[in-house]
Design a protein around this motif. Structure first.
Motif, short mmCIF file in Angstrom:
data_model
loop_
_atom_site.label_atom_id
_atom_site.label_comp_id
_atom_site.label_asym_id
_atom_site.label_seq_id
_atom_site.Cartn_x
_atom_site.Cartn_y
_atom_site.Cartn_z
N ALA A 12 6.73 4.01 -2.10
CA ALA A 12 5.37 3.50 -2.22
C ALA A 12 5.33 2.06 -1.74
O ALA A 12 6.22 1.26 -2.05
CB ALA A 12 4.87 3.58 -3.66
N LEU A 13 4.28 1.74 -0.97
CA LEU A 13 4.03 0.38 -0.48
C LEU A 13 2.54 0.12 -0.53
O LEU A 13 1.73 1.01 -0.25
CB LEU A 13 4.55 0.21 0.95
N ALA A 19 -1.49 -11.26 0.87
CA ALA A 19 -0.72 -12.31 0.20
C ALA A 19 0.51 -11.77 -0.48
O ALA A 19 1.51 -12.49 -0.60
CB ALA A 19 -1.60 -13.03 -0.82
N PHE A 20 0.47 -10.52 -0.93
CA PHE A 20 1.58 -9.93 -1.65
C PHE A 20 1.81 -8.51 -1.15
O PHE A 20 0.90 -7.85 -0.64
CB PHE A 20 1.32 -9.91 -3.16
N LEU A 21 3.04 -8.08 -1.32
CA LEU A 21 3.41 -6.71 -0.99
C LEU A 21 4.02 -6.08 -2.24
O LEU A 21 4.94 -6.64 -2.85
CB LEU A 21 4.42 -6.67 0.16
N LEU A 22 3.52 -4.91 -2.59
CA LEU A 22 4.02 -4.16 -3.74
C LEU A 22 4.86 -3.00 -3.25
O LEU A 22 4.47 -2.28 -2.32
CB LEU A 22 2.86 -3.65 -4.60
N VAL A 330 -0.18 -0.97 5.80
CA VAL A 330 -0.72 -1.85 6.82
C VAL A 330 -1.76 -2.74 6.15
O VAL A 330 -2.65 -2.24 5.45
CB VAL A 330 -1.35 -1.06 7.98
N SER A 331 -1.64 -4.03 6.35
CA SER A 331 -2.59 -4.95 5.75
C SER A 331 -3.91 -4.91 6.51
O SER A 331 -3.99 -4.43 7.64
CB SER A 331 -2.02 -6.38 5.73
N GLU A 332 -4.93 -5.45 5.88
CA GLU A 332 -6.27 -5.45 6.48
C GLU A 332 -6.45 -6.71 7.30
O GLU A 332 -6.79 -7.77 6.77
CB GLU A 332 -7.34 -5.36 5.39
N THR A 339 -1.62 -8.48 11.88
CA THR A 339 -1.59 -7.77 10.62
C THR A 339 -0.13 -7.53 10.24
O THR A 339 0.76 -7.46 11.07
CB THR A 339 -2.32 -6.42 10.72
N TRP A 340 0.09 -7.40 8.93
CA TRP A 340 1.40 -7.06 8.42
C TRP A 340 1.57 -5.55 8.40
O TRP A 340 0.66 -4.81 8.05
CB TRP A 340 1.57 -7.59 6.99
#
Length: 1388
Positions: A12-13, A19-22, A330-332, A339-340
């Motif tokens: 899971a990601l 700002a943060f990644l879980l 994928v970040s927004e 994008t990250w």
């Protein structure tokens, strides 16, 4: 049992506002901060024994509204962008569980993050596939999609399901996507069925008060996939729906508006837009973004598809080992911003990438992005070099390029302009070689020197800035094969490889002359003479500056040989009469008189005459030669770093080697003769690149992750000397130029240049260090191309390989594990005491001294082998749970099934506890066995353990068959023989006796001789007649000091055979056995109904009047049964059988070959008792180990780790723990010690590495306590040693602190007594150290802290391996549970 470290597939990601990644790894939830640099912050175990499959953050507006009303602690708090802290509510789900978690972020510094669990674990009746928050509800409501095509409306406060609705098509779902809005009726569910279809229906279409048996119909159905669907993504802006399938494809449909107000179901007839094929295996994840599609699969790649460009792959993100990518996020990004992209692999690694929002480059046509420098010169460019990079402050935008054409003209590219520098004579046309170097002149001015060679043996050396100041060197009649510049002991050397194996050398100097011009001085040096071979010219050279025996040169030639030359040594030979040498030095002068007068100018005559007079009439022959070590394609580069040498060749291998004194030669009478002064090259290990990457060019040292201060750099360099550094490999893979990381198994750079056989230059490379980014300039089809525009500034932010947030281990299953030992690190924490009045009970004076408190830290070193054919050396930090990959060994050609080690006994001094040496033996498929010497130490620069791998020997059963000429006409016997298990029967100083279980039904005995670097097959028997699965060994000792060796083997028939190898072990000379080997076992024990996968053996003495001992054998098999067999062993009468303790260590040279040993009396063995636990596990028992006296640990593929107490009355179940490791196959156990109050000083099991570092800094500020509290076990300020000894006796048998092998079995009482004595000695040393500190403190009138005297508690460690690995901590209380406790205890 509690978890100390965990590495499992990342499933899971999720990003939080860029700002943060879980991440979700097993049940552990971890948060990473992305700014300013990505790093881990905090971890928390959330789902108990469930694996996290999804993380869903709640809308920020809803969280702020709820938090402002109630607050996190019941107080009214106003949270906004300017508040001191912020919170994020998360719904974490996986398996059949859902849980709410809150993340607190301190907005002032952004460094402090903490977790808060909002409620209990909510367990469902079905598997949760997707979870979404309802944004419009004031209460906390969740929509949950479950596996049997149903949906739930869950009240998270009460944990109850308010509404449950099922689809009319009640098939099994592999994936689901919930599209929610403000209320339950707006919900739409898209499910990927087991029938390869996408079904769309509305679970909220029925009213809550209606019939609960109502089933919602299918609104839309999408067909096309030929495999099950693993992932679904929806892009609301464009109305696209994408699905990833088992058929290796991604399909995109135009479905229109889904969800939203009223629960829209989209277009009545959805249109199929595009199918995307690019993955080599199953596709697990897909994500839609405006203009791009992201997909990740089992092939380990994340593909970025350009939708506007026809659905082609524009970028491939690969950074995980075998096993594939299991999670994608994928970040927004906003607009065209970067994008990250985060990927989580089956290897437990997490990678982070930066992708441009308007990515346009395509992998198939990346040449469009290559920069053409538009070379306008005359002729075709042949050689290109980067100049100016030696300046540390120079960047890629300030570099200059020098090109030599086939017309003998040298051009320079600078600031976007080409200019001609030098034009050679007609002799330099059609063929040329060129090399450049940057040197410093007297006033620190940088000068670029260029050397150009031709076919006629001439070399032109000139400065680029002053080409008119050049000088012409002539060496012979033949062509110049290669030119090499090399710094040699504060001088500059030029090496030119000419004809007939002669390598000419000059010492070149540069200084300012008259009229501000440069003057070159050239002094000839003795040439090198290469050994005779077909391709006799030099390709690489390096000068070793620090040596007591003169200047050493290590060279590589085109034949693939490594050569060692000694300058000024005794191997120089006169060549005064050597006509060949004379001709080589007088090229152009052996012509006719007319040609000489017409073809030579006056300056050339003077130059040749000067060379002839001043040249030293000596040649240097190789001091040592490793002929053809890199194959027939040649050596491409040789470099030196911190005392070790690294060579690369076109055989696909990098060899790490060193220069060492030659071993003493033996005379005919067996005596060793002195061999002083001779040196030789010794290859330590061979590292292969990735599959298909055979053309290697050079080795690039990887920079340390921790920056080093300048004043400490020199000390660290001396400390790390002779220790292998982490390096990357640069070379050609198909049509790409690749920089490959062999440890992380990933590409650091890939440039489509067209393949090898071209001139190239890599930036930055002047120091041979890879900083994480780079650029390539090369020649292709007559054009000079660069991978990056020359005016672009490259930095760390432009790195192409992404960031490794967490290192991966094995992507596929881990089949075996072996613990080598422990590295103990002492950290000195200095706390200065302020001068002033120190008031206390004693009323002492001032304290001005600095008190140092020693903090002990340790790392566990383990080796794992897996199905990915690799061995991984790991360092595990139990206190923080951090993992460091020390080395990856990829020499096996098939899966690694078993591994064992012979560790050297270590002392307890600081230096010895910080190092570890082990002889590692690994075996597996294709009947292959590898042996290595591992040297583990502490790297002060990186603050982690380091590993030096030395290859000792290898062996394959079919090696003799492969050497036969007509093997294609013969039938190979059993080509798929596998080694299933290995055990050390006996070991000596530099050799070991090993027993291996083989799949062809054989039990084989091998000897490993480290001194001779060979593995020999000594004995084999086919007694079992079926696959032998496991082996174990036991060492016995009677009261007279005689030792006996027993070997236990188990096969698929469920029987255990016991072999007496006492005489074999005694007469083993290291390479042969001078004794008859047993043909049948001395005892055969039926134990199981099917195959026996694991054995654990230990022995215990009985009364002296019985004259024997009891050997206990615990076995686990495919039937899930645990069997314990007790064997009574009767020693021979008179004690004339065994090997005495002193005589067993006698060297083989002291035993006369003609000595005849009388056949001894055999041991008498008989089965005394047998106990069974029929259903010890719900699946085949895969591993069994002995943790302590009579304490056995077992594991199985049912993901349970069980503790068993074996006693005289039978087997009792001590407890069990659910493991997070699937397909458990390997097990390692050992005992250790920790402080009794270690929980206060030790962080949680899943803390990040950065938090531990911060904690250490804070801990150093506390210093020593000013008052000494009276501790337990202390009387009148002195420790009560008697009480500590009693505590140790109560806790059980003391264990060794360092030199444990991981398999503490088969120890007799005498051996335990030795350990007890050693433990008492170590305790005494600790007491003396603490006493010394106390006396110092008493002299200064200060009562020091007594924390160092806190009682230590013995604990056990269990390492379970399979699809990942998990380290469990077993407390002493759990290990000493009362035997009378009958019920089964479930340990949480």
């Amino acid at each position: 049992m509690e978890t100390a470290a965990l590495v499992a597939p990342v499933t899971a990601l999720e990003f939080l506002q860029d700002a943060f990644l879980l991440t979700g790894e097993g049940p552990v939830l971890t948060v990473y901060s992305l700014h300013p640099h990505p790093k881990a912050r905090a971890s928390l175990s959330v789902l108990q024994h469930y694996r996290i499959h999804g993380i869903r953050p709640r809308g920020v507006a809803a969280v702020l509204a709820q938090s402002s009303a109630t607050g996190t602690n019941g107080e009214k708090r106003e949270l906004s962008s300017t508040s001191e802290s912020s919170v994020y509510d998360l719904a974490v789900f996986g398996g059949k569980a859902v849980r709410l978690v809150r993340l607190h972020v301190d907005l002032q510094d952004g460094e402090h993050l903490c977790w808060e669990i909002l409620g209990p674990l909510m367990e469902l009746q079905d598997w949760a596939l997707d979870v979404r928050w309802l944004s419009g509800d004031k209460h906390s409501l969740l929509c949950v999609a479950v596996a049997h095509n149903s949906a739930l409306l869950l009240d998270v406060i009460t944990g109850t399901a308010l509404v449950q609705c099922s689809c009319l098509e009640g098939c099994l779902l592999y994936s689901a996507l919930l599209l929610v809005h403000e209320s339950w009726p707006d919900t739409v569910l898209v499910g990927g069925t087991v029938f390869n279809q996408l079904v769309l229906w509305k679970p909220g279409g029925v009213d809550k008060s209606s019939d609960s048996e109502y089933k919602a119909p299918v609104e839309r159905r999408l067909l096309g996939h030929s495999g099950v669907i693993f992932s679904i993504s929806y892009l609301r802006e464009k109305g696209w729906l994408a699905s990833a399938s088992d058929d290796r494809s991604v399909r995109v449909w135009g479905v229109g508006a889904l969800g939203g107000p009223g629960g829209k179901c989209g277009d009545l007839n959805p249109t199929f837009l595009r199918i995307l094929y690019g993955h080599q295996a199953r596709v697990f994840s897909v994500h839609l973004s405006p203009g791009q599609v992201f997909s990740a699969g089992e092939d380990g790649a994340c593909l970025v598809w350009d939708w506007a460009g026809g659905g082609k792959v524009v970028r491939t993100l690969k950074g995980h080992r075998a096993g594939g990518v299991r999670a994608l996020a994928v970040s927004e990004g906003i607009g065209d911003e970067e994008t990250w992209v985060a990927t989580g692999g089956a290897d437990g690694g997490v990678r982070l990438w930066r992708v441009e929002g308007s990515e346009e480059r395509m992998e198939e046509a990346v040449t469009e992005k290559l920069c053409d420098l538009k070379f306008p010169g005359e002729g075709l460019p042949k050689v290109v070099c980067i100049v100016g990079e030696e300046d540390e402050n120079a960047s890629w935008s300030h570099n200059k390029f020098v090109v030599c054409t086939d017309r003998g003209i040298v051009y320079q590219y600078s600031d976007g302009q080409w200019e001609m520098v030098w034009q050679g004579t007609p002799e330099f046309q059609s063929y040329c070689v060129m090399e450049t170097i940057t040197v410093s002149v007297e006033d620190s001015t940088k000068v670029i020197l260029c050397a150009v060679g031709n076919l006629s043996g001439s070399i032109q050396v000139f400065p680029i800035s002053h080409p008119q100041c050049g000088i012409l060197l002539t060496v012979g009649l033949g062509k110049i094969h290669s030119l090499i510049w090399q710094d040699a002991k504060e001088s500059l050397c030029l090496l030119a490889s000419g004809s007939e194996g002669l390598v000419y050398r000059w010492c070149v100097g540069v200084k300012w002359g008259q009229n501000c011009s440069l003057a070159l001085t050239v002094n000839p040096l003795p040439p090198f003479l290469l050994p005779p071979c077909a391709k006799r010219w030099l390709t690489a050279a390096v000068c070793l500056r620090s040596t007591s025996q003169g200047l050493l040169w290590v060279c590589g030639d085109r034949r693939g040989s490594l050569l060692l030359f000694q300058e000024g040594g005794a191997l120089e030979r006169k060549v005064g009469d050597d006509k060949r040498m004379d001709e080589g030095l007088q090229t152009g002068r052996k012509q006719t008189a007319n040609e000489e007068l017409e073809g030579e100018e006056t300056g050339s005559k003077m130059m040749v005459e000067r060379e002839r007079k001043e040249v030293v009439e000596l040649t240097l022959s190789p001091l040592n030669c490793l002929f053809g070590v890199h194959g027939k394609q040649g050596v491409t580069s040789v470099c030196e770093y911190q005392g070790l040498l690294y060579s690369a060749g076109r055989d696909g291998c990098v060899r790490v080697f060193r220069v060492r004194p030659s071993p003493p030669e033996k005379k005919g009478n067996g005596e060793s003769a002195e061999n002083k002064g001779k040196l030789q090259l010794e290859v330590l290990r061979v590292q292969r690149a990735c599959k298909g990457m055979e053309w290697l060019e050079r080795v690039l040292i990887l920079e340390p992750e921790v920056p080093v201060e300048e004043e400490k750099e020199e000390d660290l360099r001396e400390e790390s000397k002779g220790r292998e550094a982490r390096f990357a490999i640069a070379g050609f893979h198909a049509v790409h130029f690749v920089v490959w990381d062999p440890v992380r198994q990933e590409r650091l750079l890939a440039v489509p240049c067209g393949g090898g056989h071209r001139s190239w230059s890599l930036w930055p490379s002047h120091k041979g260090i890879w900083p994480g980014y780079g650029a390539l300039v090369f020649i292709k089809q007559g054009a000079v191309l660069t991978s990056q525009p020359p005016g672009k500034t490259l930095s760390w932010a432009g790195r192409t390989e992404g960031w490794g947030l967490r290192e991966g281990v094995h992507g596929r299953g881990i089949g075996c594990v072996c613990r080598l030992g422990r590295i103990v690190v002492f950290r000195n924490e200095i706390q200065p005491m302020r001068t002033g009045n120190v008031t206390g009970i004693e009323g002492r004076d001032r304290l001005k001294d600095v008190v140092k408190e020693r903090e002990e830290d340790h790392w566990e070193i383990v080796v794992m082998g897996g199905e990915d054919t690799s061995l991984t050396v790991l360092a595990v930090h139990p206190n923080s749970g951090s993992i460091k990959v020390l080395s990856v060994i990829t020499d096996h050609i098939s899966s690694v099934r078993t591994v064992t080690a012979i560790t050297c006994p270590e002392g307890m001094s600081e230096n010895q506890r910080q190092s570890l040496s082990a002889l590692l033996v690994s075996a597996g498929g294709r009947a292959q066995m590898q042996c290595y010497r591992l040297l583990i130490g502490w790297d002060t620069q990186r603050q982690v353990p380091s590993c030096q791998v030395i290859q000792v020997a290898s062996h394959r059963l079919d090696e003799h068959w492969e050497r036969r000429r007509n093997r294609h006409k013969m039938v190979k016997m059993d080509p798929e023989t596998r080694y299933m298990s290995v055990v050390v029967v006996d070991d000596r100083t530099d050799c070991g006796l090993l027993a291996l279980a083989c799949s062809d039904g054989a039990l084989r005995l091998f000897s490993v001789n480290e001194a001779e670097r060979q593995i020999d097959l000594l004995w084999e028997t086919f007694y079992h007649q079926r696959c032998v699965l496991s082996v174990a060994a036991c060492s016995l000792e009677d009261g007279k000091g005689n030792r006996y060796k027993l070997l236990f083997s188990a096969a698929t028939d469920g029987k255990i055979a016991v072999w007496d190898l006492t005489e074999v072990s005694f007469l083993w000379t290291g390479t042969t056995i001078n004794a008859p080997t047993p043909s049948v076992p001395c005892l055969n024990i039926p134990a199981h109904q099917s195959g026996i996968n694991s054995l654990a053996v230990w022995a215990e003495k009985v009364g002296q009047q019985h004259g024997g001992c009891l050997v206990t054998v615990a076995s686990g098999g495919d039937d899930g049964q645990l069997t314990v067999s007790t064997i009574r062993v009767q020693y021979p009468e008179g004690g004339k059988t065994g090997v005495s303790r002193g005589f067993s260590q006698i060297s083989e040279s002291l035993i006369p070959s003609q000595t005849q040993f009388q056949p001894p009396n055999q041991l008498h063995l008989h089965l005394q008792s047998q106990s069974h636990i029929p259903l010890a596990h719900a699946a085949p028992l895969t591993a069994l180990k002995l943790l302590g006296p009579t304490l056995v640990v077992s594991t199985s593929s049912d993901q349970r780790v069980c503790l068993w107490r074996v006693g005289s009355t039978g087997i009792s179940h001590m407890g069990a723990r659910c493991s997070h490791v699937a397909d458990a196959a390997g097990l390692a156990v050992w005992e250790g010690q920790m402080l009794e109050d270690g929980d206060k000083k030790r962080k949680t099991s899943f803390e990040s590495e950065q938090e531990v570092a911060v904690w250490r800094v804070k801990g150093s500020q506390t210093g020593l306590k000013t008052m000494c509290e009276t501790a337990e076990g202390k009387t009148d300020g002195r420790p009560n040693k008697d009480k500590e000894t009693a505590d140790e006796a109560e806790g059980g048998e003391p264990v060794e602190a360092v030199s444990e092998t991981g398999d503490p079995v088969c120890k007799t009482n005498d051996e335990r007594g030795g350990e007890t004595a050693g433990e008492h000695r170590n305790q005494t040393e600790t007491d003396s150290v603490s006493k010394t500190e106390r006396e110092v403190n008493s002299e200064t009138g200060f009562k020091a802290s007594c924390e160092s005297k806190k009682k230590r508690e013995k604990i056990g460690w269990v390492l379970v391996c399979g699809q990942g690995f998990q380290l469990l901590r077993v407390r002493n209380a759990e290990m000493r549970m009362r035997k009378t406790k009958g019920e089964t205890t479930e340990l949480k």
